[in-house]
Design a protein around this motif. Structure first.
Motif, short mmCIF file in Angstrom:
data_model
loop_
_atom_site.label_atom_id
_atom_site.label_comp_id
_atom_site.label_asym_id
_atom_site.label_seq_id
_atom_site.Cartn_x
_atom_site.Cartn_y
_atom_site.Cartn_z
N ILE A 130 0.82 -1.22 0.00
CA ILE A 130 0.00 0.00 0.00
C ILE A 130 0.85 1.26 0.00
O ILE A 130 0.31 2.37 -0.05
N HIS A 131 2.17 1.10 0.04
CA HIS A 131 3.07 2.25 0.04
C HIS A 131 3.68 2.39 -1.35
O HIS A 131 4.41 1.50 -1.81
N THR A 136 2.17 7.67 -8.09
CA THR A 136 1.46 6.44 -8.43
C THR A 136 -0.01 6.53 -8.04
O THR A 136 -0.90 6.20 -8.83
N ARG A 137 -0.25 6.97 -6.82
CA ARG A 137 -1.64 7.08 -6.35
C ARG A 137 -2.42 8.08 -7.18
O ARG A 137 -3.55 7.81 -7.60
N ARG A 138 -1.83 9.24 -7.46
CA ARG A 138 -2.52 10.27 -8.26
C ARG A 138 -2.79 9.76 -9.68
O ARG A 138 -3.89 9.96 -10.22
N LEU A 139 -1.80 9.08 -10.24
CA LEU A 139 -1.93 8.60 -11.62
C LEU A 139 -3.04 7.55 -11.73
O LEU A 139 -3.88 7.61 -12.64
N LEU A 140 -3.09 6.61 -10.79
CA LEU A 140 -4.07 5.53 -10.87
C LEU A 140 -5.47 5.97 -10.47
O LEU A 140 -6.46 5.45 -10.99
N HIS A 153 -2.51 -4.23 4.30
CA HIS A 153 -3.90 -3.82 4.50
C HIS A 153 -4.01 -2.34 4.81
O HIS A 153 -3.17 -1.77 5.52
N THR A 154 -5.05 -1.71 4.26
CA THR A 154 -5.35 -0.32 4.55
C THR A 154 -6.85 -0.09 4.42
O THR A 154 -7.53 -0.77 3.64
N ASP A 159 -8.08 1.85 -4.75
CA ASP A 159 -9.37 1.38 -5.29
C ASP A 159 -9.92 0.29 -4.37
O ASP A 159 -10.84 0.52 -3.59
N ILE A 160 -9.36 -0.94 -4.45
CA ILE A 160 -9.74 -2.01 -3.54
C ILE A 160 -8.48 -2.67 -2.97
O ILE A 160 -7.41 -2.62 -3.58
N ASN A 161 -8.64 -3.29 -1.82
CA ASN A 161 -7.48 -3.84 -1.10
C ASN A 161 -7.86 -5.14 -0.40
O ASN A 161 -8.90 -5.24 0.23
N VAL A 162 -6.98 -6.15 -0.54
CA VAL A 162 -7.12 -7.41 0.18
C VAL A 162 -5.73 -7.75 0.74
O VAL A 162 -4.78 -7.93 -0.03
#
Length: 337
Positions: A130-131, A136-140, A153-154, A159-162
């Motif tokens: 998640i880091h 990267t976060r802005r682009l995606l 986990h966060t 978008d989605i996280n497992v």
């Protein structure tokens, strides 16, 4: 610059970036021949100008609408292979293909791969952890592509996280060791800052010993090397002066290396020293004793992650964040003090 209403050409990008056409081609293909600064500049200009390399590339992008990109930190060991196997069978059944890249835990490498992958217009992207690089976060988040983050986990994913809570895992291991009476803990892993999930587990162990006993956790000086060697060398360093009574390892492979070192030094596990691993790997079945470790749901994580991502890709509402449970597996490498 291209005329309004006409597609941007490679010459237009080269002119705006003040570089050669060959430099633009190399930057867009992600091959050597241009500096990272120039590559970043060219990619930024190409995105601003909505440049598509050529009609063949546009056709390729359409053809790749069933392509899912997967970013892993490494191919070493079986941890991420187990996660990948869980995902790929699910994707294969649904008719999707996968392309895989490794980052070696480098956020810049992950970001550059994502930029190249987005030019192919993939159906979805999967990231480990998640880091990420801030860009990267802005682009995606701006891209119309579903994103799955796995392994960590966060509650606030792209978008989605497992994944699993690595800090909580460290706390669980620390509490178990404290309950057995261990009071001289140590840790063997890669250098702090290299693997943030491992750092979180170490921090969890450290927090428990500080809160429960006012005791710090020693860290072995280590380097980047084969996991068995890191485990062996890290253990050797800890055994020289004022040795610990228990050693926590980044993973089971390092614990394996540590066990071998203890045996060559004539130490009896767990009579002389306790050893604790992480992951519950299959390799533990060949050890002369069972290792105390945390069993992680790697294949289950891959399957659930793939299922949730497919649901999102098909417009079905799903949970944004799922924390999977882990299992503490006490073994013969620890005992009550």
């Amino acid at each position: 610059m291209a005329l309004r209403g006409k597609p941007t050409k490679i010459e237009d990008v080269a002119e705006r970036a003040n570089v050669s056409i060959m430099s633009v081609s190399r930057a867009l293909r992600g091959v050597e021949g241009v500096s990272e600064a120039t590559r970043t500049k060219i990619l930024k200009i190409a995105r601003q100008m909505s440049y598509v390399p050529n009609s063949a590339a546009r056709s390729l992008a359409v053809a790749n609408s069933n392509l899912i990109g997967i970013s892993l930190p490494t191919f070493a060991g079986e941890v991420f292979a187990d996660v990948l196997n869980g995902m790929r069978r699910t994707f294969d059944t649904a008719g999707y293909s996968t392309v895989i890249d490794t980052t070696e835990y480098n956020p810049e490498a992950e970001l550059n791969w994502i930029r190249r992958l987005l030019a192919w217009q993939p159906a979805a992207i999967i990231l480990t952890g998640i880091h990420h690089h801030p860009e990267t976060r802005r682009l995606l988040q701006a891209a119309p592509v579903p994103v799955l983050e796995i392994w960590d986990h966060t509650d606030d994913p792209i978008d989605i996280n497992v994944g699993i809570n690595h800090f909580a895992v460290g706390e669980a291991l620390g509490r178990y060791a404290v309950s057995l009476g261990y009071r001289k803990p140590a840790y063997v892993g890669t250098p702090i800052g290299h693997d943030l999930r491992a750092d979180a587990r170490y921090t969890g162990v450290k927090r428990v010993f500080e809160d429960a006993c006012g005791i710090d956790v020693m860290i072995a000086p280590t380097s980047f090397d084969n996991a068995f060697i890191v485990g062996s060398n890290g253990t050797e360093a800890l055994l020289h002066d004022n040795p610990p009574d228990v050693i926590f390892y980044l993973n089971d492979l390092m614990a394996f290396g540590g066990l071998m070192k203890c045996q060559t030094r004539g130490l009896h596990v767990p009579a002389d020293i306790g050893l604790i691993g992480f992951n519950g790997l299959a390799v533990l079945s060949v050890l002369p004793l069972t290792l105390t470790t945390i069993e992680t749901p790697r294949r289950q994580m891959g399957v659930i992650g793939a299922q949730k991502l497919l649901a999102k890709m098909n417009g079905i509402s799903t949970e944004r964040s799922i924390e999977l449970p882990v299992k503490l597996r006490p073994g013969q490498s620890t005992r009550a003090q």
